[in-house]
Design a protein around this motif. Structure first.
Motif, short mmCIF file in Angstrom:
data_model
loop_
_atom_site.label_atom_id
_atom_site.label_comp_id
_atom_site.label_asym_id
_atom_site.label_seq_id
_atom_site.Cartn_x
_atom_site.Cartn_y
_atom_site.Cartn_z
N GLU A 92 0.84 -1.20 0.00
CA GLU A 92 0.00 0.00 0.00
C GLU A 92 0.88 1.25 0.00
O GLU A 92 0.63 2.22 -0.74
CB GLU A 92 -0.92 -0.03 1.24
N LEU A 96 1.07 4.12 -2.90
CA LEU A 96 0.82 5.55 -2.63
C LEU A 96 2.02 6.40 -3.04
O LEU A 96 1.87 7.49 -3.57
CB LEU A 96 0.51 5.74 -1.14
N MET A 113 -1.96 10.13 3.99
CA MET A 113 -2.45 8.82 3.55
C MET A 113 -2.07 7.67 4.50
O MET A 113 -2.38 6.52 4.23
CB MET A 113 -1.91 8.50 2.14
N ASN A 116 -4.54 5.03 5.34
CA ASN A 116 -4.77 4.02 4.28
C ASN A 116 -3.89 2.81 4.49
O ASN A 116 -4.33 1.66 4.35
CB ASN A 116 -4.43 4.63 2.91
N ILE A 117 -2.63 3.10 4.83
CA ILE A 117 -1.67 2.01 5.04
C ILE A 117 -2.10 1.18 6.26
O ILE A 117 -2.11 -0.05 6.22
CB ILE A 117 -0.24 2.58 5.23
N GLU A 119 -5.01 0.83 7.49
CA GLU A 119 -6.21 0.02 7.18
C GLU A 119 -5.86 -1.21 6.36
O GLU A 119 -6.41 -2.30 6.58
CB GLU A 119 -7.25 0.87 6.44
N ALA A 120 -4.94 -1.02 5.41
CA ALA A 120 -4.52 -2.18 4.61
C ALA A 120 -3.92 -3.25 5.50
O ALA A 120 -4.18 -4.45 5.34
CB ALA A 120 -3.51 -1.75 3.57
#
Lengths: 241, 198
Positions: A92, A96, A113, A116-117, A119-120
């Motif tokens: 991830e 990005l 971001m 996002n990482i 969550e991944a």
């Protein structure tokens, strides 16, 4: 009910004398036992390997402050749940970086971001937890249900024994005892199935919690490393200007 | 997963097989309580032994003993099958339905009768025909194959020679006919009363 003669019934005696209900009960319990021991064997292998490789992973990772040769580590210790966490997070992160990293405001955008990482990695973690805890539910069910099934067989056997005594003038111990001793075999079977299942269920749940704790700690550690990577690339960029 | 199932199944088969083999090779000791009877052999006055040893043989099912004795008035008489040469022994039963074991054991009176014949044949009463009143009780077990075991004088008469003669009657008997196959217990415990009356 004919009392058994003095001939010793041996180990299989109660099974031979058991009625159809008890027999079905015993067969169900044996199937449960086979399934739960299969799960125990499998979990011993998979969880043992996972926790061994996790220990190795953590000691290899040490106090690393950069991602470095992460792929190599993840490949070598692929049975550790931390490996899939690391791969998911880094994948991830790289995606990005490829998207926003080259722009002027790249590093700042990347900072935004970070969730996002995370969550991944959380998604990967939940997949790993499902794998670790998978089929433990069957052990738990066995622990709960097997004694009850055994008890059911026993109660039914005792009921039948007493029903046969209806109308008997003088019920003797010799007429009651064989029926009851045969009925008790299902209770014994139920406990024999349930006790190891309970033992191993608790052992594996403990192991799973240990691994889950490791995953959580590693996740926050990895997020920290990624932040650091972003900041350092920001610093380098400013230096270049 | 399939391999684990196969392994688990094989393990179960192995455990059951071993347990069955062990169970078969080593007979599980039968720890059930023996069936208990009290029987008394009464030596009739003045009759020579051993032929008349069984005269007045009384089979008393007594569980509890005191209750059985109390019912001695309600004895029913049937002719004895054995009883040596004179053959005029009485075979008495009482305490019907008193004890749990007794009710069942009454079905085996023919065996007890045969046993009494053998034992009384082997009893050499030193005071036969004398005006003495003596009672000794010997307790012993009969295994399923008929072996007499654990012979002990339970209640002494006070006369050592008499007690020894009673004990010896059992020790000499040693082997009785095997217990009837339908007999439910692992062994039969008997309290045998030897009574000497003038």
């Amino acid at each position: 009910m004919v009392p058994t003669t003095g001939a010793s019934p041996g180990f299989l005696g109660p099974f031979i004398h058991a009625g159809p209900f008890a027999l079905v009960d015993v067969i169900a319990l044996v199937l449960m036992s086979v399934a739960s021991w299969a799960i125990v064997l499998r979990k011993f292998r998979t969880l043992g390997r996972a926790s061994r490789q996790t220990r190795q992973f953590l000691s290899t990772w040490g106090l690393r402050t950069r991602l470095g040769d992460y792929e190599q580590v993840a490949q070598r210790l692929r049975h550790s749940p931390l490996s899939s966490l690391l791969l998911a997070g880094v994948k991830e992160f790289n995606a990005l970086r490829a998207e926003f990293g080259n722009s002027q405001a790249g590093p700042e955008l990347l900072q935004h971001m970070i969730p996002n990482i995370t969550e991944a990695m959380e998604r990967a973690a939940s997949r790993e937890v499902a794998k670790i805890e998978g089929s433990l539910a069957f052990l738990s069910i066995t622990t709960m249900v097997a004694p009850f099934m055994g008890l059911l067989g026993t109660v039914q056997g005792v009921l039948v024994t007493f029903m046969t005594l209806r109308g008997t003038q003088i019920p003797t111990l010799q007429t009651i005892a064989p029926g009851i001793s045969d009925a008790l075999i299902t209770a014994v079977m139920g406990l024999v199935v349930a006790i190891p299942a309970a033992l191993f269920y608790n052992y594996f749940v403990g192991k799973a919690h240990e691994l889950e704790g490791d995953m959580e700690r590693f996740e926050s550690e990895l997020t920290g490393i990624m932040r650091r990577e972003i900041v350092s690339s920001q610093v380098e960029q400013r230096k270049g200007q | 997963m399939r391999r684990d199932f196969l392994l688990s199944f094989a393990g179960h088969v192995l455990v059951v097989g071993i347990a069955a083999l062990v169970g078969m090779s080593r007979a599980v000791r039968d720890t059930r309580r023996p069936i208990v009877f009290s029987v008394s052999v009464v030596s009739g006055g003045g009759t020579p032994l051993p032929q008349a040893g069984a005269q007045g043989t009384t089979l008393v099912e007594s569980k509890p003993k005191s209750q059985a004795k109390a019912q001695s008035t309600a004895q029913s008489k049937t002719p004895a099958k054995g009883g040596g040469g004179s053959g005029s022994g009485t075979f008495k039963r009482q305490g019907l339905g008193v004890g749990v074991e007794g009710a069942e054991a009454l079905g085996y009176s023919y065996y007890l009768n045969a046993m009494l014949t053998r034992v009384s044949d082997n009893w050499l009463n030193p005071y036969a025909g004398q005006a003495k009143v003596l009672t000794a009780t010997v307790v012993f077990d009969i295994e399923r194959d008929g072996t007499v075991k654990d012979v002990k004088v339970e209640k002494k008469s006070g006369d050592a020679a008499y007690d020894a003669s009673c004990e010896r009657a059992l020790l000499v008997t040693d082997k009785l006919p095997p217990l009837p196959p339908e007999f439910p217990g692992p062994r039969l415990k008997l309290h045998l009363e030897f009574e000497q009356k003038p």
